[in-house]
Design a protein around this motif. Structure first.
Motif, PDB file in Angstrom:
ATOM      1  N   ALA A  88       0.983  -1.094  -0.111  1.00  0.00           N
ATOM      2  CA  ALA A  88       0.059   0.191  -0.085  1.00  0.00           C
ATOM      3  C   ALA A  88       1.191   1.348  -0.075  1.00  0.00           C
ATOM      4  O   ALA A  88       0.545   1.969   0.265  1.00  0.00           O
ATOM      5  CB  ALA A  88      -1.133  -0.422   1.169  1.00  0.00           C
ATOM      6  N   GLY A 125       4.324   2.726   2.460  1.00  0.00           N
ATOM      7  CA  GLY A 125       5.529   2.952   2.116  1.00  0.00           C
ATOM      8  C   GLY A 125       6.173   3.872   2.107  1.00  0.00           C
ATOM      9  O   GLY A 125       6.254   3.356   3.871  1.00  0.00           O
ATOM     10  N   ASN A 168       7.035   6.202   1.588  1.00  0.00           N
ATOM     11  CA  ASN A 168       7.024   7.555   1.967  1.00  0.00           C
ATOM     12  C   ASN A 168       5.196   7.706   2.738  1.00  0.00           C
ATOM     13  O   ASN A 168       4.411   7.787   2.291  1.00  0.00           O
ATOM     14  CB  ASN A 168       6.338   8.487   0.286  1.00  0.00           C
ATOM     15  CG  ASN A 168       7.364   9.161   0.650  1.00  0.00           C
ATOM     16  OD1 ASN A 168       7.207  10.408   1.827  1.00  0.00           O
ATOM     17  ND2 ASN A 168       7.724   9.492  -0.376  1.00  0.00           N
ATOM     18  N   HIS A 191      10.186  14.769   1.231  1.00  0.00           N
ATOM     19  CA  HIS A 191      11.548  15.961   1.556  1.00  0.00           C
ATOM     20  C   HIS A 191      10.218  17.241   0.364  1.00  0.00           C
ATOM     21  O   HIS A 191       9.907  18.226   0.774  1.00  0.00           O
ATOM     22  CB  HIS A 191      12.963  15.948   0.959  1.00  0.00           C
ATOM     23  CG  HIS A 191      13.294  15.661   1.568  1.00  0.00           C
ATOM     24  ND1 HIS A 191      15.045  15.314   0.916  1.00  0.00           N
ATOM     25  CD2 HIS A 191      13.459  14.905   3.123  1.00  0.00           C
ATOM     26  CE1 HIS A 191      15.344  14.813   2.359  1.00  0.00           C
ATOM     27  NE2 HIS A 191      14.506  14.535   3.081  1.00  0.00           N
ATOM     28  N   LEU A 239       9.475 -14.011  -2.944  1.00  0.00           N
ATOM     29  CA  LEU A 239       7.804 -14.489  -3.103  1.00  0.00           C
ATOM     30  C   LEU A 239       7.445 -15.778  -3.396  1.00  0.00           C
ATOM     31  O   LEU A 239       6.520 -16.538  -2.790  1.00  0.00           O
ATOM     32  CB  LEU A 239       6.874 -13.517  -2.913  1.00  0.00           C
ATOM     33  CG  LEU A 239       7.103 -12.367  -1.927  1.00  0.00           C
ATOM     34  CD1 LEU A 239       6.505 -11.638  -2.023  1.00  0.00           C
ATOM     35  CD2 LEU A 239       7.001 -13.065  -0.025  1.00  0.00           C
ATOM     36  N   PHE A 256      16.262   7.572  10.781  1.00  0.00           N
ATOM     37  CA  PHE A 256      16.233   6.369  10.637  1.00  0.00           C
ATOM     38  C   PHE A 256      17.634   5.996  10.243  1.00  0.00           C
ATOM     39  O   PHE A 256      18.378   6.666   9.084  1.00  0.00           O
ATOM     40  CB  PHE A 256      14.996   6.115  10.337  1.00  0.00           C
ATOM     41  CG  PHE A 256      14.605   6.592   9.382  1.00  0.00           C
ATOM     42  CD1 PHE A 256      13.282   7.630   9.011  1.00  0.00           C
ATOM     43  CD2 PHE A 256      15.370   6.447   7.606  1.00  0.00           C
ATOM     44  CE1 PHE A 256      13.368   8.346   8.532  1.00  0.00           C
ATOM     45  CE2 PHE A 256      14.345   7.401   6.803  1.00  0.00           C
ATOM     46  CZ  PHE A 256      13.744   8.166   7.015  1.00  0.00           C
ATOM     47  N   TYR A 297      10.497  -2.075   7.602  1.00  0.00           N
ATOM     48  CA  TYR A 297       9.353  -0.839   7.228  1.00  0.00           C
ATOM     49  C   TYR A 297       9.161  -0.975   5.539  1.00  0.00           C
ATOM     50  O   TYR A 297       7.779  -0.923   5.456  1.00  0.00           O
ATOM     51  CB  TYR A 297       9.751   0.582   7.155  1.00  0.00           C
ATOM     52  CG  TYR A 297       9.107   0.362   8.859  1.00  0.00           C
ATOM     53  CD1 TYR A 297       7.968   0.113   9.777  1.00  0.00           C
ATOM     54  CD2 TYR A 297      10.460   1.157   9.739  1.00  0.00           C
ATOM     55  CE1 TYR A 297       8.355   0.134  11.064  1.00  0.00           C
ATOM     56  CE2 TYR A 297       9.825   1.165  11.277  1.00  0.00           C
ATOM     57  CZ  TYR A 297       8.879   0.938  11.783  1.00  0.00           C
ATOM     58  OH  TYR A 297       8.763   0.821  13.313  1.00  0.00           O
ATOM     59  N   THR A 298       9.665  -1.711   5.014  1.00  0.00           N
ATOM     60  CA  THR A 298       9.894  -1.503   3.140  1.00  0.00           C
ATOM     61  C   THR A 298      10.151  -2.651   2.533  1.00  0.00           C
ATOM     62  O   THR A 298       9.125  -3.397   1.646  1.00  0.00           O
ATOM     63  CB  THR A 298      10.207   0.124   2.537  1.00  0.00           C
ATOM     64  OG1 THR A 298      11.608  -0.598   2.154  1.00  0.00           O
ATOM     65  CG2 THR A 298      10.154   1.536   3.097  1.00  0.00           C
ATOM     66  N   ALA A 342       5.909   6.538  -9.085  1.00  0.00           N
ATOM     67  CA  ALA A 342       5.698   5.489  -8.059  1.00  0.00           C
ATOM     68  C   ALA A 342       4.125   5.585  -8.222  1.00  0.00           C
ATOM     69  O   ALA A 342       3.288   4.879  -8.420  1.00  0.00           O
ATOM     70  CB  ALA A 342       5.466   5.372  -6.065  1.00  0.00           C
TER      71      ALA A 342
HETATM   72  C1  LIG Z   1      14.346   9.049   3.318  1.00  0.00           C
HETATM   73  C2  LIG Z   1      13.711   8.965   2.355  1.00  0.00           C
HETATM   74  C3  LIG Z   1      13.375  10.202   1.707  1.00  0.00           C
HETATM   75  C4  LIG Z   1      12.395  10.429  -0.028  1.00  0.00           C
HETATM   76  N1  LIG Z   1      11.939  11.759  -0.103  1.00  0.00           N
HETATM   77  C5  LIG Z   1      11.182  11.755  -1.158  1.00  0.00           C
HETATM   78  C6  LIG Z   1      10.815  13.048  -1.362  1.00  0.00           C
HETATM   79  O1  LIG Z   1      10.727  14.025  -0.858  1.00  0.00           O
HETATM   80  N2  LIG Z   1      10.020  13.409  -2.733  1.00  0.00           N
HETATM   81  C7  LIG Z   1       9.397  11.994  -3.467  1.00  0.00           C
HETATM   82  O2  LIG Z   1       9.066  12.095  -4.571  1.00  0.00           O
HETATM   83  N3  LIG Z   1      10.301  10.547  -2.855  1.00  0.00           N
HETATM   84  C8  LIG Z   1      10.544  10.794  -1.235  1.00  0.00           C
HETATM   85  N4  LIG Z   1      11.294   9.588  -1.413  1.00  0.00           N
HETATM   86  C9  LIG Z   1      10.944   8.134  -2.320  1.00  0.00           C
HETATM   87  C10 LIG Z   1       9.446   7.906  -2.528  1.00  0.00           C
HETATM   88  O3  LIG Z   1       9.016   7.475  -0.869  1.00  0.00           O
HETATM   89  C11 LIG Z   1       9.510   6.586  -2.569  1.00  0.00           C
HETATM   90  O4  LIG Z   1      10.194   6.420  -4.319  1.00  0.00           O
HETATM   91  C12 LIG Z   1       8.114   5.838  -3.621  1.00  0.00           C
HETATM   92  O5  LIG Z   1       7.499   6.276  -2.259  1.00  0.00           O
HETATM   93  C13 LIG Z   1       7.971   4.612  -3.876  1.00  0.00           C
HETATM   94  O6  LIG Z   1       7.021   3.875  -3.906  1.00  0.00           O
HETATM   95  P1  LIG Z   1       6.433   2.263  -4.219  1.00  0.00           P
HETATM   96  O7  LIG Z   1       5.028   2.379  -4.723  1.00  0.00           O
HETATM   97  O8  LIG Z   1       7.034   2.197  -5.028  1.00  0.00           O
HETATM   98  O9  LIG Z   1       7.143   1.316  -2.942  1.00  0.00           O
HETATM   99  P2  LIG Z   1       6.976   1.702  -1.657  1.00  0.00           P
HETATM  100  O10 LIG Z   1       7.229   2.457  -1.006  1.00  0.00           O
HETATM  101  O11 LIG Z   1       8.232   1.074  -1.066  1.00  0.00           O
HETATM  102  O12 LIG Z   1       5.661   1.019  -1.028  1.00  0.00           O
HETATM  103  C14 LIG Z   1       5.937  -1.277  -1.095  1.00  0.00           C
HETATM  104  C15 LIG Z   1       4.724  -1.322   0.213  1.00  0.00           C
HETATM  105  O13 LIG Z   1       4.867  -2.695   0.253  1.00  0.00           O
HETATM  106  C16 LIG Z   1       4.533  -3.857   1.028  1.00  0.00           C
HETATM  107  N5  LIG Z   1       5.321  -4.677   0.929  1.00  0.00           N
HETATM  108  C17 LIG Z   1       6.053  -5.633   0.098  1.00  0.00           C
HETATM  109  N6  LIG Z   1       6.637  -6.425   1.018  1.00  0.00           N
HETATM  110  C18 LIG Z   1       5.166  -6.992   0.728  1.00  0.00           C
HETATM  111  C19 LIG Z   1       4.901  -8.302   1.597  1.00  0.00           C
HETATM  112  N7  LIG Z   1       5.540  -8.987   1.779  1.00  0.00           N
HETATM  113  N8  LIG Z   1       3.532  -8.316   1.506  1.00  0.00           N
HETATM  114  C20 LIG Z   1       2.486  -6.945   2.054  1.00  0.00           C
HETATM  115  N9  LIG Z   1       2.821  -6.359   0.999  1.00  0.00           N
HETATM  116  C21 LIG Z   1       4.283  -5.906   1.620  1.00  0.00           C
HETATM  117  C22 LIG Z   1       5.926  -2.458   1.770  1.00  0.00           C
HETATM  118  O14 LIG Z   1       5.375  -2.360   3.285  1.00  0.00           O
HETATM  119  C23 LIG Z   1       5.190  -1.189   1.444  1.00  0.00           C
HETATM  120  O15 LIG Z   1       4.276  -0.521   2.237  1.00  0.00           O
HETATM  121  C24 LIG Z   1      11.946   9.166  -0.213  1.00  0.00           C
HETATM  122  C25 LIG Z   1      12.525   7.521   0.259  1.00  0.00           C
HETATM  123  C26 LIG Z   1      12.998   7.923   1.460  1.00  0.00           C
HETATM  124  C27 LIG Z   1      13.457   6.595   1.888  1.00  0.00           C
END
Ligand SMILES: Cc1cc2nc3c(=O)[nH]c(=O)nc-3n(C[C@H](O)[C@H](O)[C@H](O)COP(=O)(O)OP(=O)(O)OC[C@H]3O[C@@H](n4cnc5c(N)ncnc54)[C@H](O)[C@@H]3O)c2cc1C
Lengths: 87, 522
Positions: free
Chosen positions: B10, B39, B41, B56, B266, B450, B458-459, B498
């Motif tokens: 999510a 996730g 964020n 940020h 997985l 962190f 967490y991710t 994303a």
């Molecule tokens: C410190 C930091 C600062 C950032 N700053 C910015 C910013 O300022 N601006 C910006 O645009 N982006 C920023 N980002 C990047 C941004 O947060 C990510 O690129 C984006 O949120 C990724 O989204 P996602 O959906 O691809 O993946 P994720 O957010 O990684 O979502 C994956 C989800 O899957 C879940 N999951 C994983 N495995 C399983 C499983 N087996 N079963 C069930 N659930 C599972 C996880 O718990 C997670 O919730 C930052 C990231 C970090 C770490």
């Protein structure tokens, strides 16, 4: 459904898809893409809303029939026959 | 009941994909192993205060009415209004290196003028690079892979300028050490330099509330604390998932935001056939090393200092810095590389109502080193404000910039993890002040930090790799039929990236393919 209603149905769908756009003055004979910001993903949405709301199927090959409001009306007239406008 | 689609995760991509599918009455469930959505964020509460994990800035800022840009596409696909996002623009950002500084804002001409001022000999080079970027279609996923460093060097011949231009773009979106794919470089250039930064007053919470509300209004199902233990496959085809509690859910399609390698893991052990399947990526180096080469090496620490009300060490919104003229974007040998990073002051967006002043510092960190540290159960691993930083901080230290480095503890000593956090936090702050902003140490009232361990926990990203695998899977396809990756490992990074990835994967693999136009649905 009357032609005017078909037009209204399309305009209402566009309004749902692009809530930031002003749909009140769309010209019927000018390409929709030239009047508002619609890309191919949005045309997919128009097609999906048509089937969701009216059970009308538009195959990919017919997407270009939806270029202007007038062409939408012509193309959809037989498909929308007997349906009720949902706005 | 069989779902049309199961979404793993999510985060931004999972929620956006969920909205698209629920919008067209697909039977969809979003499964999240954590107890909260978002996730990478996400948000949390610590010592009675609200924090964002990642945010940020939102990139890709454009004013309402701008046409055909990623943000407009996102808004339309999720049926949101521009004003729903409550975006407030940055003041300005700074790229701060020892020998030069470049300012940029949400108006590209500011950066152009700055480059002309600092690097007069590179003015044409910069304009030509800008033109090449404008002409490049980054959405054409079939374009051959190219190193962004190589392409940029065809134009820009001054290494300092090259490194300065890369610094913000790599920090905000490169999974590759010291380089980027050229198409990713173009995406990031447009989203940061040509569009820009903004933030909702309430931060990421606001965006996530908007997305989860929309998803639920549309009848989508969201399950928290529902970790996927296994992706169930039969004859090379994904057919559902098994949850941690052993419940099995069936579906026609599985969209995973857990990461590529993570998703492949997985599948095991039942799909052992997949394990032997050659993972061809088209990238010879990655292919030679197999799946291991797919685990990203770039992880971060984030040091968050909450300041006393009214403190204002700078009016810049974000500072991308390097204390060396040669900028290194690599996994460091040490726990953390404090000599380059990103400093964000969320209060320096043009917000309607003031928020508590903070300084957030991101540094590149070594995941393996952090994992090797002994962590004692039940020990509070918080970082404390160093005693000599308070009001009593003597003129001796203040602003001298020459504080002794805090010693890094023995990794096997008592709760070495907490001690290392404390030491790295102090190093990280001492490395930026007063070089890049005024000394704010006497005004720090609270700290949170962190590490790569926190990010991995967490991710679920292996190696705490913030931007996932260096090898992206642009079409989302995997060696297993009906299993697609989206988000980070599809190659679209950041909040907006994303979310757009989730949208396009849901459109392509569910709605367009066998979705709305099939007989079954008719
Ligand atoms: C410190 C930091 C600062 C950032 N700053 C910015 C910013 O300022 N601006 C910006 O645009 N982006 C920023 N980002 C990047 C941004 O947060 C990510 O690129 C984006 O949120 C990724 O989204 P996602 O959906 O691809 O993946 P994720 O957010 O990684 O979502 C994956 C989800 O899957 C879940 N999951 C994983 N495995 C399983 C499983 N087996 N079963 C069930 N659930 C599972 C996880 O718990 C997670 O919730 C930052 C990231 C970090 C770490």
């Amino acid at each position: 459904m009357q032609d005017s209603e078909i037009k209204q149905a399309i305009i209402s769908i566009i309004g749902d898809i692009a809530p930031d756009e002003d749909t009140s003055n769309l010209k019927p004979d000018v390409r929709l893409r030239e009047q508002i910001d619609l890309d191919s993903m949005d045309f997919l949405d128009i097609v999906m809303e048509l089937r969701k709301q009216y059970g009308v199927n538009v195959p990919d090959t017919d997407y270009m029939q939806l270029a202007t409001l007038d062409s939408c009306v012509n193309y959809l007239r037989p498909k929308m026959q007997g349906k009720t406008l949902k706005v | 009941m069989k779902y049309d689609a199961i979404i793993i995760g999510a985060g931004m991509s999972g929620l956006a994909a969920g909205i698209r599918l629920a919008m067209f009455d697909k039977r969809v469930v979003v499964l999240e192993k954590h107890y909260v959505w978002g996730g990478l964020n996400s948000f949390y509460q610590f010592k009675g205060r609200q924090f964002d994990v990642g945010l940020h800035a939102m990139t890709n800022y454009i004013p309402r009415g701008a046409k055909g840009r990623p943000l407009t596409r996102l808004l339309k696909q999720l049926r949101l209004r521009h004003e729903d996002l409550d975006l407030h623009e940055q003041n300005y950002s700074l790229i701060s290196f020892p020998s030069a500084k470049l300012r940029f804002t949400n108006d590209f001409s500011v950066l152009r003028d700055e480059v002309r001022r600092e690097f007069p000999a590179q003015r044409d080079a910069f304009d030509n690079l800008t033109r090449a970027i404008a002409d490049f279609n980054e959405l054409d996923l079939s374009a051959p892979r190219q190193s962004a460093r190589e392409v940029v060097r065809r134009f820009v011949t001054e290494p300092l300028l090259e490194d300065m231009l890369f610094c913000p773009l790599t920090f905000y979106g490169s999974a590759i050490e010291h380089d980027m794919d050229w198409d990713q470089f173009v995406v990031m250039w447009k989203s940061i330099y040509m569009e820009g930064f903004a933030r909702p007053t309430k931060g990421v919470r606001h965006v996530l509330t908007l997305l989860t509300n929309r998803y639920r209004e549309l009848g989508g199902e969201l399950r928290l604390r529902a970790g996927v233990k296994r992706i169930v496959s039969r004859t090379g085809e994904a057919v559902g998932v098994e949850l941690e509690n052993s419940e099995v859910l069936e579906a026609d399609c599985v969209l995973s935001s857990a990461g590529f390698v993570e998703s492949m893991k997985l599948l095991e052990p039942t799909a052992s056939a997949v394990g032997c399947m050659p993972m061809r990526t088209g990238n010879p180096t990655a292919d030679a090393v197999g799946l291991n080469g797919h685990i990203g090496r770039l992880s971060f620490t984030e040091s968050i200092s909450v300041l006393n009300p009214g403190a204002m060490p700078t009016d810049a919104t974000i500072i991308f810095f390097s204390n060396r003229d040669r900028f290194e974007y690599r996994c460091p040998d040490e726990l953390v590389d404090v000599d380059s990073g990103v400093i964000c002051m969320p209060q320096n967006f043009r917000l309607d109502e003031p928020i508590a002043p903070m300084v957030r510092v991101t540094n590149i960190a070594n995941h393996a080193k952090w994992c090797a540290l002994r962590r004692d159960d039940g020990v509070d691993s918080s970082v404390n404000v160093p005693a000599d930083w308070g009001q009593g901080l003597g003129a001796r230290d203040q602003g001298s910039g020459s504080n002794p480095q805090s010693p890094i503890p023995n990794p096997l000593g008592n709760d070495a993890y907490t001690a290392a956090k404390q030491a790295c936090y102090e190093r990280s702050i001492n490395a930026i002040t007063p070089r890049h902003l005024a000394d704010f140490r006497p005004q720090v009232s609270m700290i949170d930090m962190f590490t790569p361990r926190t990010i991995e926990h967490y991710t679920g990203h292996l190696g705490g790799a913030v931007y996932g695998s260096p090898v992206k899977r642009r079409t989302g396809e995997t060696p297993v039929k009906n299993l697609y990756v989206m988000g980070t490992d599809q190659g679209f990074l950041g909040i907006i990236g994303a979310a757009l990835s989730g949208i396009s994967m849901a459109n392509k693999w569910v709605l367009q393919r066998d979705g709305v136009l099939t007989e079954r649905d008719a």
